[in-house]
Every structure is written in structure tokens, then in C-alpha cells.
Write a protein that holds these residues in place. Structure first.
Motif, PDB file in Angstrom:
ATOM      1  N   PRO A 253      89.850  23.085  44.259  1.00  0.00           N
ATOM      2  CA  PRO A 253      88.790  22.212  43.726  1.00  0.00           C
ATOM      3  C   PRO A 253      87.543  22.222  44.622  1.00  0.00           C
ATOM      4  O   PRO A 253      87.658  22.171  45.849  1.00  0.00           O
ATOM      5  CB  PRO A 253      89.438  20.820  43.750  1.00  0.00           C
ATOM      6  N   VAL A 254      86.351  22.313  43.997  1.00  0.00           N
ATOM      7  CA  VAL A 254      85.074  22.185  44.715  1.00  0.00           C
ATOM      8  C   VAL A 254      84.180  21.297  43.850  1.00  0.00           C
ATOM      9  O   VAL A 254      83.710  21.725  42.789  1.00  0.00           O
ATOM     10  CB  VAL A 254      84.394  23.562  44.934  1.00  0.00           C
ATOM     11  N   SER A 255      83.967  20.066  44.304  1.00  0.00           N
ATOM     12  CA  SER A 255      83.103  19.162  43.515  1.00  0.00           C
ATOM     13  C   SER A 255      81.644  19.504  43.774  1.00  0.00           C
ATOM     14  O   SER A 255      81.307  20.084  44.832  1.00  0.00           O
ATOM     15  CB  SER A 255      83.365  17.716  43.965  1.00  0.00           C
ATOM     16  N   PRO A 256      80.738  19.142  42.856  1.00  0.00           N
ATOM     17  CA  PRO A 256      79.304  19.362  43.121  1.00  0.00           C
ATOM     18  C   PRO A 256      78.863  18.689  44.418  1.00  0.00           C
ATOM     19  O   PRO A 256      78.082  19.247  45.185  1.00  0.00           O
ATOM     20  CB  PRO A 256      78.627  18.738  41.909  1.00  0.00           C
ATOM     21  N   GLU A 257      79.424  17.511  44.696  1.00  0.00           N
ATOM     22  CA  GLU A 257      79.048  16.798  45.925  1.00  0.00           C
ATOM     23  C   GLU A 257      79.480  17.602  47.158  1.00  0.00           C
ATOM     24  O   GLU A 257      78.703  17.806  48.097  1.00  0.00           O
ATOM     25  CB  GLU A 257      79.703  15.402  45.970  1.00  0.00           C
ATOM     26  N   ALA A 258      80.718  18.094  47.139  1.00  0.00           N
ATOM     27  CA  ALA A 258      81.219  18.869  48.292  1.00  0.00           C
ATOM     28  C   ALA A 258      80.425  20.165  48.419  1.00  0.00           C
ATOM     29  O   ALA A 258      80.100  20.614  49.526  1.00  0.00           O
ATOM     30  CB  ALA A 258      82.703  19.165  48.092  1.00  0.00           C
ATOM     31  N   ALA A 259      80.067  20.742  47.283  1.00  0.00           N
ATOM     32  CA  ALA A 259      79.282  21.992  47.308  1.00  0.00           C
ATOM     33  C   ALA A 259      77.911  21.739  47.915  1.00  0.00           C
ATOM     34  O   ALA A 259      77.445  22.491  48.781  1.00  0.00           O
ATOM     35  CB  ALA A 259      79.135  22.539  45.891  1.00  0.00           C
ATOM     36  N   ARG A 260      77.287  20.635  47.497  1.00  0.00           N
ATOM     37  CA  ARG A 260      75.950  20.301  48.033  1.00  0.00           C
ATOM     38  C   ARG A 260      76.018  20.137  49.543  1.00  0.00           C
ATOM     39  O   ARG A 260      75.190  20.635  50.298  1.00  0.00           O
ATOM     40  CB  ARG A 260      75.461  18.988  47.384  1.00  0.00           C
ATOM     41  N   GLU A 261      77.064  19.463  50.001  1.00  0.00           N
ATOM     42  CA  GLU A 261      77.217  19.196  51.444  1.00  0.00           C
ATOM     43  C   GLU A 261      77.407  20.505  52.216  1.00  0.00           C
ATOM     44  O   GLU A 261      76.751  20.763  53.219  1.00  0.00           O
ATOM     45  CB  GLU A 261      78.433  18.280  51.650  1.00  0.00           C
ATOM     46  N   ALA A 262      78.264  21.363  51.679  1.00  0.00           N
ATOM     47  CA  ALA A 262      78.540  22.647  52.367  1.00  0.00           C
ATOM     48  C   ALA A 262      77.287  23.528  52.378  1.00  0.00           C
ATOM     49  O   ALA A 262      76.967  24.177  53.377  1.00  0.00           O
ATOM     50  CB  ALA A 262      79.685  23.360  51.659  1.00  0.00           C
ATOM     51  N   LEU A 263      76.572  23.544  51.269  1.00  0.00           N
ATOM     52  CA  LEU A 263      75.356  24.375  51.192  1.00  0.00           C
ATOM     53  C   LEU A 263      74.274  23.846  52.139  1.00  0.00           C
ATOM     54  O   LEU A 263      73.614  24.610  52.844  1.00  0.00           O
ATOM     55  CB  LEU A 263      74.836  24.404  49.757  1.00  0.00           C
ATOM     56  N   ALA A 264      74.134  22.511  52.172  1.00  0.00           N
ATOM     57  CA  ALA A 264      73.094  21.916  53.029  1.00  0.00           C
ATOM     58  C   ALA A 264      73.362  22.220  54.507  1.00  0.00           C
ATOM     59  O   ALA A 264      72.431  22.357  55.301  1.00  0.00           O
ATOM     60  CB  ALA A 264      73.030  20.412  52.799  1.00  0.00           C
ATOM     61  N   ALA A 265      74.647  22.392  54.838  1.00  0.00           N
ATOM     62  CA  ALA A 265      75.010  22.664  56.247  1.00  0.00           C
ATOM     63  C   ALA A 265      75.014  24.161  56.549  1.00  0.00           C
ATOM     64  O   ALA A 265      75.142  24.581  57.698  1.00  0.00           O
ATOM     65  CB  ALA A 265      76.408  22.101  56.517  1.00  0.00           C
ATOM     66  N   ALA A 266      74.827  24.992  55.511  1.00  0.00           N
ATOM     67  CA  ALA A 266      74.965  26.450  55.702  1.00  0.00           C
ATOM     68  C   ALA A 266      73.680  27.069  56.275  1.00  0.00           C
ATOM     69  O   ALA A 266      72.572  26.621  55.926  1.00  0.00           O
ATOM     70  CB  ALA A 266      75.307  27.130  54.379  1.00  0.00           C
ATOM     71  N   PRO A 267      73.785  28.100  57.130  1.00  0.00           N
ATOM     72  CA  PRO A 267      72.592  28.736  57.684  1.00  0.00           C
ATOM     73  C   PRO A 267      71.750  29.418  56.605  1.00  0.00           C
ATOM     74  O   PRO A 267      72.304  30.048  55.697  1.00  0.00           O
ATOM     75  CB  PRO A 267      73.159  29.775  58.663  1.00  0.00           C
ATOM     76  N   GLY A 268      70.454  29.205  56.654  1.00  0.00           N
ATOM     77  CA  GLY A 268      69.539  29.917  55.764  1.00  0.00           C
ATOM     78  C   GLY A 268      69.451  29.350  54.358  1.00  0.00           C
ATOM     79  O   GLY A 268      68.818  29.946  53.485  1.00  0.00           O
ATOM     80  N   VAL A 269      70.080  28.175  54.127  1.00  0.00           N
ATOM     81  CA  VAL A 269      70.082  27.595  52.769  1.00  0.00           C
ATOM     82  C   VAL A 269      69.305  26.279  52.754  1.00  0.00           C
ATOM     83  O   VAL A 269      69.415  25.470  53.682  1.00  0.00           O
ATOM     84  CB  VAL A 269      71.531  27.313  52.299  1.00  0.00           C
ATOM     85  N   ILE A 270      68.522  26.083  51.694  1.00  0.00           N
ATOM     86  CA  ILE A 270      67.898  24.772  51.441  1.00  0.00           C
ATOM     87  C   ILE A 270      68.347  24.324  50.047  1.00  0.00           C
ATOM     88  O   ILE A 270      68.204  25.067  49.069  1.00  0.00           O
ATOM     89  CB  ILE A 270      66.360  24.853  51.531  1.00  0.00           C
ATOM     90  N   VAL A 271      68.917  23.129  49.972  1.00  0.00           N
ATOM     91  CA  VAL A 271      69.364  22.571  48.686  1.00  0.00           C
ATOM     92  C   VAL A 271      68.221  21.755  48.089  1.00  0.00           C
ATOM     93  O   VAL A 271      67.672  20.860  48.735  1.00  0.00           O
ATOM     94  CB  VAL A 271      70.614  21.682  48.874  1.00  0.00           C
ATOM     95  N   LEU A 272      67.834  22.131  46.868  1.00  0.00           N
ATOM     96  CA  LEU A 272      66.813  21.366  46.121  1.00  0.00           C
ATOM     97  C   LEU A 272      67.486  20.994  44.798  1.00  0.00           C
ATOM     98  O   LEU A 272      67.569  21.814  43.880  1.00  0.00           O
ATOM     99  CB  LEU A 272      65.576  22.235  45.866  1.00  0.00           C
ATOM    100  N   ASP A 273      68.041  19.783  44.706  1.00  0.00           N
ATOM    101  CA  ASP A 273      68.910  19.506  43.563  1.00  0.00           C
ATOM    102  C   ASP A 273      68.679  18.124  42.981  1.00  0.00           C
ATOM    103  O   ASP A 273      69.586  17.297  42.917  1.00  0.00           O
ATOM    104  CB  ASP A 273      70.380  19.684  43.974  1.00  0.00           C
ATOM    105  N   ASP A 274      67.433  17.915  42.539  1.00  0.00           N
ATOM    106  CA  ASP A 274      67.136  16.665  41.825  1.00  0.00           C
ATOM    107  C   ASP A 274      66.286  17.013  40.608  1.00  0.00           C
ATOM    108  O   ASP A 274      65.064  16.780  40.582  1.00  0.00           O
ATOM    109  CB  ASP A 274      66.389  15.695  42.758  1.00  0.00           C
TER     110      ASP A 274
END
Ligand code: 2RA
Length: 339
Positions: A253-274
């Protein structure tokens, strides 16, 4: 003692951005040499307020060079990268010539930096549409174990190099001033007012070369040879910035919330999700940036553990030149013998 740096294909669209990134990131070097085809050899390039005469790519052009950032047609790389490596340089090659060679690391520094030290003189820079995708996939693969990737791309005209962009801009100019600008002839279809699903050579099983690149390169970079990857590549009327709609199925299982958190912490990634506020990844906003922008993160309810994403990046920077310079930076961190 600094390195002797070479940029091969220095006058092309990606070569020009490589020069810009070397300057911006202050890649340390003692000497810099610009190499290009016979057609461009002898011309003068201004770099950091100094004039440099472009040298012709040839068997004797690589003597004394330590690292070469290369963006040439695959045929040129196939001929000259091994010669340059034999002369003692490490070639970071942006062409597709050696990407699937088992002896050649295929590297995105945020994803598989450990592969760099295994080089034998050539390191392959992946295809632009692959690079941005695997930067987003890596943290999610670590989180939920990827089972299947379905991606549709919306690729900018500059992915075809200077000519691709030029053709598109000429179509735009004609559309705005039909009497003033002659109608350009498109080699197959006009890009303006179209989305082209056939802008690359169609290969095995009706998939384009670009689509097979994304399938094969993704599996090699993630080290998952049996990963299900299926791709549709489309050229869209955009100058710069590739966009990708990615559907993922996981083992866990990977929830959108967990995905957002993992992506935001990942190198070279910016989450823009609103999306309600209009805060989403956009091609135009990615131009000039080196990050991979991820948004529209939402559950795919049609499978047990699925997600949909929208991923955008500057195809000339992170999709090519910046990724190559980042590999060179890693090479310089390794012991000198490895560089
Ligand atoms: C393209 N990724 O966009 C390919 C080559 N740069 O056409």
C-alpha cells in the motif's frame, strides 16, 4: 591540479546548456576544450568572457582530457567515445549509443549514484523523458515496491534539438503572420495545433524508439529487469519542458499522503500538489529549473495499490545537461584514479 574538461557537441542545443550549467554550478576545471563537428570547428565560442576556438571532433582531439561532457548524434558517439576513453578521458555521453551496454553505467545521480564508480571510461546519460520519471519513481519504489508503470508523455519540441524548436517556432510565426512568414513544410505533420504520437521512428511491436528507450532505461536504472513498463510518447506544441502522466501499481500500500511525504523528502524533487489552488507542475514554469516537479498525486482505485502522478521537468537541463554535469561532480568526488 584541476581537471582538463571537454564539451563535445559544444555548439548543439544540449551542448549550449552544458556550457551554461558548467558555469552556473562552477564545475571545477583547469582547462576547458570545446569540440564539435567539422562544420562548427574553427568558430569561436565565448565562455566566461574568454574566446575559445572550437576544435574538430577527431581521433586525436581527446589527448590530455580528463572528463568529457558529450552530446552528439549516437553514430558520432559510437565512433569517438571509445577513442576518447582509450585516450584516458571519462566520457559522460548524452546520446543513446551506450545506454543499454551492460559494461556502461546508465546514471541518474539521485537514483543510482553507486553505478558511477563502475565505469570503464564511458558513463551514459539517460533519455530526458526517462530521467525525470525515475527521479519521481525512486522514492515511491523504495516505499511500496513498484509492480507496473504506465506512462504517457507530453514532450516539448526542443527535445528534438535546435531544429525541432526552430521548426515549431516557424510554424508559430506563420500562424501569427500568414502573409509575412512563408508556411514551413513539416517533414511529416505540423506540430502546431497537433499532438504527435508518431514523432519518433516506430520500432518493434508498434512502439516508437522513444517508448522503448523509456521501458529499457527505466528497468536498467532501477535495477528491476522484470518491472512492467508501458509507454506512449507524444510530441506536443511546447517549446521546453516535458510533462508526463504516470500511473503506478505497487506490491504494497502507498497512500497519496505517504507518497507526497516520500517525494517531498526525495533529492531533486519538488511537490506541487494543490490543483484547487492551481499549484501544479507546469512545463513553462519548469524551464530554467533543475528539479523534477510532481503533482496531481491521487489514488488509482481500479487496482489494490495504485497511484496517478503528473511529473514535469526542463528537458534540456535536468533532462540532459544538468544530469550530465551532476555525474561529472560525482566523478570528481571519487578518488582521482576513478575520474
Ligand atoms: C525527444 N527525448 O524528446 C527525445 C530526445 N531528446 O525527442
Amino acid at each position: 591540479m584541476g581537471i582538463s574538461l571537454g564539451i563535445m557537441g559544444a555548439t548543439g542545443a544540449v551542448g549550449e546548456v552544458m556550457r551554461q550549467i558548467v558555469d552556473e554550478r562552477n564545475l571545477p576545471y583547469d582547462t576547458i576544450t570545446f569540440l564539435a563537428s567539422e562544420r562548427s570547428a574553427g568558430t569561436t565560442l565565448k565562455f566566461r568572457n574568454e574566446n575559445h576556438v572550437v576544435k574538430a571532433i577527431g581521433p586525436d582531439a581527446f589527448k590530455g582530457l580528463d572528463i568529457i561532457l558529450s552530446s552528439t548524434p549516437s553514430s558520432i558517439s559510437r565512433e569517438f567515445s571509445p577513442i576518447a576513453a582509450k585516450a584516458g578521458a571519462v566520457v559522460v555521453d548524452n546520446s543513446s549509443a551506450f545506454r543499454m551496454d551492460p559494461e556502461v553505467p546508465l546514471v541518474v545521480p539521485e537514483v543510482n549514484p553507486e553505478a558511477i564508480a563502475k565505469h570503464k571510461g564511458i558513463i551514459a546519460n539517460p533519455n530526458c523523458s526517462t530521467i525525470q520519471m525515475v527521479v519521481a519513481l525512486k522514492p515511491l519504489h523504495d516505499l511500496g515496491g513498484l509492480k507496473r508503470v504506465v506512462v504517457s508523455t507530453y514532450q516539448a519540441s526542443s527535445g528534438k534539438g535546435g531544429k525541432g524548436l526552430e521548426d515549431f517556432e516557424r510554424q508559430l510565426a506563420h500562424a501569427c503572420h500568414p502573409d509575412g512568414v512563408p508556411e514551413p513544410t513539416a517533414h511529416k505533420h505540423q506540430l502546431l495545433d497537433n499532438c504527435l504520437p508518431d514523432d519518433w521512428t516506430i520500432g518493434d511491436e508498434g512502439y516508437s524508439e522513444e517508448e522503448w528507450k523509456m521501458v529499457n532505461e527505466t528497468r536498467k536504472i532501477l535495477g528491476e529487469e522484470s518491472l512492467g513498463v508501458t509507454v506512449t510518447c507524444v510530441r506536443v506544441p511546447v517549446r521546453c519542458g516535458h510533462s508526463e502522466s504516470i500511473n503506478l501499481e505497487f506490491e504494497r500500500p502507498v497512500s497519496p499522503e505517504a507518497a507526497r511525504e516520500a517525494l517531498a523528502a526525495a533529492p531533486g524533487v519538488i511537490v506541487l500538489d494543490d490543483p484547487v489552488a492551481g499549484n501544479v507542475p507546469l512545463a513553462k514554469a519548469s524551464v530554467g529549473r533543475d528539479e523534477v516537479f510532481v503533482g496531481r498525486i491521487r489514488r488509482d482505485p481500479t487496482v489494490p495499490y495504485g497511484l496517478n502522478l503528473w511529473v514535469v521537468a526542463d528537458n534540456l537541463r535536468k533532462g540532459a545537461a544538468t544530469n550530465a554535469v551532476q555525474i561529472a561532480e560525482h566523478l570528481l568526488k571519487l578518488s582521482p584514479a576513478s575520474a
